[in-house]
Motif scaffolding. Structure first.
Motif, PDB file in Angstrom:
ATOM      1  N   HIS A 174       0.862  -1.185   0.000  1.00  0.00           N
ATOM      2  CA  HIS A 174       0.000   0.000   0.000  1.00  0.00           C
ATOM      3  C   HIS A 174       0.894   1.228   0.000  1.00  0.00           C
ATOM      4  N   ASP A 175       0.487   2.233  -0.763  1.00  0.00           N
ATOM      5  CA  ASP A 175       1.296   3.454  -0.822  1.00  0.00           C
ATOM      6  C   ASP A 175       0.913   4.449   0.268  1.00  0.00           C
ATOM      7  N   GLY A 176       0.006   4.042   1.175  1.00  0.00           N
ATOM      8  CA  GLY A 176      -0.389   4.916   2.270  1.00  0.00           C
ATOM      9  C   GLY A 176      -1.359   5.991   1.861  1.00  0.00           C
ATOM     10  N   ASN A 177      -1.802   5.943   0.619  1.00  0.00           N
ATOM     11  CA  ASN A 177      -2.662   6.998   0.113  1.00  0.00           C
ATOM     12  C   ASN A 177      -3.788   6.429  -0.741  1.00  0.00           C
ATOM     13  N   VAL A 178      -3.589   6.331  -2.039  1.00  0.00           N
ATOM     14  CA  VAL A 178      -4.683   5.987  -2.944  1.00  0.00           C
ATOM     15  C   VAL A 178      -4.479   4.712  -3.746  1.00  0.00           C
ATOM     16  N   SER A 179      -3.349   4.045  -3.615  1.00  0.00           N
ATOM     17  CA  SER A 179      -3.069   2.902  -4.482  1.00  0.00           C
ATOM     18  C   SER A 179      -2.581   1.688  -3.718  1.00  0.00           C
ATOM     19  N   VAL A 180      -2.872   0.531  -4.316  1.00  0.00           N
ATOM     20  CA  VAL A 180      -2.326  -0.740  -3.894  1.00  0.00           C
ATOM     21  C   VAL A 180      -1.412  -1.211  -5.022  1.00  0.00           C
ATOM     22  N   VAL A 181      -0.253  -1.741  -4.673  1.00  0.00           N
ATOM     23  CA  VAL A 181       0.680  -2.297  -5.647  1.00  0.00           C
ATOM     24  C   VAL A 181       0.714  -3.803  -5.432  1.00  0.00           C
ATOM     25  N   LYS A 182       0.497  -4.549  -6.521  1.00  0.00           N
ATOM     26  CA  LYS A 182       0.483  -6.009  -6.448  1.00  0.00           C
ATOM     27  C   LYS A 182       1.575  -6.576  -7.337  1.00  0.00           C
ATOM     28  N   LEU A 183       2.379  -7.463  -6.767  1.00  0.00           N
ATOM     29  CA  LEU A 183       3.342  -8.231  -7.539  1.00  0.00           C
ATOM     30  C   LEU A 183       2.701  -9.580  -7.803  1.00  0.00           C
ATOM     31  N   ASN A 184       2.321  -9.826  -9.057  1.00  0.00           N
ATOM     32  CA  ASN A 184       1.600 -11.039  -9.418  1.00  0.00           C
ATOM     33  C   ASN A 184       2.551 -12.025 -10.072  1.00  0.00           C
ATOM     34  N   ASN A 185       2.670 -13.220  -9.486  1.00  0.00           N
ATOM     35  CA  ASN A 185       3.641 -14.212  -9.953  1.00  0.00           C
ATOM     36  C   ASN A 185       3.091 -15.141 -11.042  1.00  0.00           C
ATOM     37  N   PHE A 186       1.936 -14.836 -11.609  1.00  0.00           N
ATOM     38  CA  PHE A 186       1.335 -15.597 -12.703  1.00  0.00           C
ATOM     39  C   PHE A 186       0.907 -17.011 -12.298  1.00  0.00           C
ATOM     40  N   GLU A 187       0.839 -17.287 -11.005  1.00  0.00           N
ATOM     41  CA  GLU A 187       0.515 -18.631 -10.520  1.00  0.00           C
ATOM     42  C   GLU A 187      -0.809 -19.132 -11.085  1.00  0.00           C
ATOM     43  N   TYR A 188      -1.827 -18.272 -11.111  1.00  0.00           N
ATOM     44  CA  TYR A 188      -3.154 -18.715 -11.531  1.00  0.00           C
ATOM     45  C   TYR A 188      -3.348 -18.682 -13.042  1.00  0.00           C
ATOM     46  N   ALA A 189      -2.289 -18.347 -13.778  1.00  0.00           N
ATOM     47  CA  ALA A 189      -2.380 -18.354 -15.242  1.00  0.00           C
ATOM     48  C   ALA A 189      -2.270 -19.760 -15.808  1.00  0.00           C
ATOM     49  N   GLY A 190      -1.896 -20.709 -14.965  1.00  0.00           N
ATOM     50  CA  GLY A 190      -1.697 -22.069 -15.458  1.00  0.00           C
ATOM     51  C   GLY A 190      -0.452 -22.136 -16.319  1.00  0.00           C
ATOM     52  N   ASP A 191      -0.523 -22.907 -17.389  1.00  0.00           N
ATOM     53  CA  ASP A 191       0.647 -23.121 -18.252  1.00  0.00           C
ATOM     54  C   ASP A 191       0.748 -22.139 -19.403  1.00  0.00           C
ATOM     55  N   ASP A 192      -0.078 -21.089 -19.400  1.00  0.00           N
ATOM     56  CA  ASP A 192      -0.089 -20.128 -20.505  1.00  0.00           C
ATOM     57  C   ASP A 192      -0.277 -18.722 -19.923  1.00  0.00           C
ATOM     58  N   LEU A 193       0.772 -17.902 -19.982  1.00  0.00           N
ATOM     59  CA  LEU A 193       0.697 -16.560 -19.399  1.00  0.00           C
ATOM     60  C   LEU A 193      -0.343 -15.678 -20.068  1.00  0.00           C
ATOM     61  N   GLU A 194      -0.765 -16.027 -21.271  1.00  0.00           N
ATOM     62  CA  GLU A 194      -1.793 -15.219 -21.920  1.00  0.00           C
ATOM     63  C   GLU A 194      -3.067 -15.189 -21.077  1.00  0.00           C
ATOM     64  N   ASN A 195      -3.323 -16.270 -20.317  1.00  0.00           N
ATOM     65  CA  ASN A 195      -4.496 -16.306 -19.444  1.00  0.00           C
ATOM     66  C   ASN A 195      -4.484 -15.153 -18.443  1.00  0.00           C
TER      67      ASN A 195
END
Length: 199
Positions: free
Chosen positions: A74-95
């Motif tokens: 959290h930036d303490g103000n108006v935004s959340v920053v997410k680092l997404n590791n593509f785990e739920y994309a399965g075997d194709d990052l296009e998902n």
């Protein structure tokens, strides 16, 4: 690279094209696990070539939580920053990219903006996403979620799963949908995929 320029505003589209082209180049000669590895290599090259690495130490953010695919800050103000590791994309990052674009289409009051790439605390390659921080009164109820999704033209399959002719939305549970102090619902972390046309 200046992220206010239009080329960066289309980062999501560019990354989607890279993931798609990489999969098409592999064709039927590569296993599905190989798709994801090749796509990751191409996206890392894209990040290197275009200065798209985000140095979290230069951001004024505080660690909040970790889920199955995201480290959240959290930036303490108006935004959340997410680092997404593509785990739920399965075997194709296009998902992953399809999901983010669909999220922005259906839940435009809490859109994702992709700003670059980074490695998380587990040294996993991640997309860096920014999303508005929602001032919530409470979690949404299942009935409120169902009414909202039906108003968008989705049919309910289960209490947390919905579909229309093109997409399936699932994991639409109260802790992923907030009831804002303004009375609106905010779908902050659902899963979305293209619908199997055989359904």
């Amino acid at each position: 690279m200046d992220r206010t320029h239009s080329s960066i505003n289309s980062l999501l589209e560019q990354a989607t094209c890279i993931a798609r082209r990489s999969k098409e180049a592999a064709g039927e000669t590569e296993s599905t696990e190989g798709y994801k590895r090749r796509q990751t290599e191409e996206l890392i090259k894209f990040a290197n070539d275009n200065g798209l690495w985000i140095d979290l130490s230069h951001l004024n953010i505080t660690y909040m939580d970790r889920g199955g695919e995201n480290e959240v800050f959290h930036d303490g103000n108006v935004s959340v920053v997410k680092l997404n590791n593509f785990e739920y994309a399965g075997d194709d990052l296009e998902n992953f990219f399809i999901r983010i674009a669909a999220h922005n289409k259906f839940f435009g009051n809490v859109p994702y903006q992709m700003i670059g790439f980074a490695y998380n605390s587990q040294q996993e390659f991640c997309a860096v996403l920014v999303q508005p921080y929602i001032l919530a009164e409470r979690e949404a109820t299942e009935d409120e979620i169902a009414a909202y999704m039906q108003a968008l033209g989705f049919e309910m399959d289960y209490y947390d799963e919905y579909h229309n002719s093109d997409y399936e939305v699932f994991d639409a549970v109260p802790n992923n949908v907030l009831y804002g102090i303004d009375g609106d619902l905010y779908f902050i972390d659902t899963q979305i995929r293209l619908r199997n046309r055989d359904n």
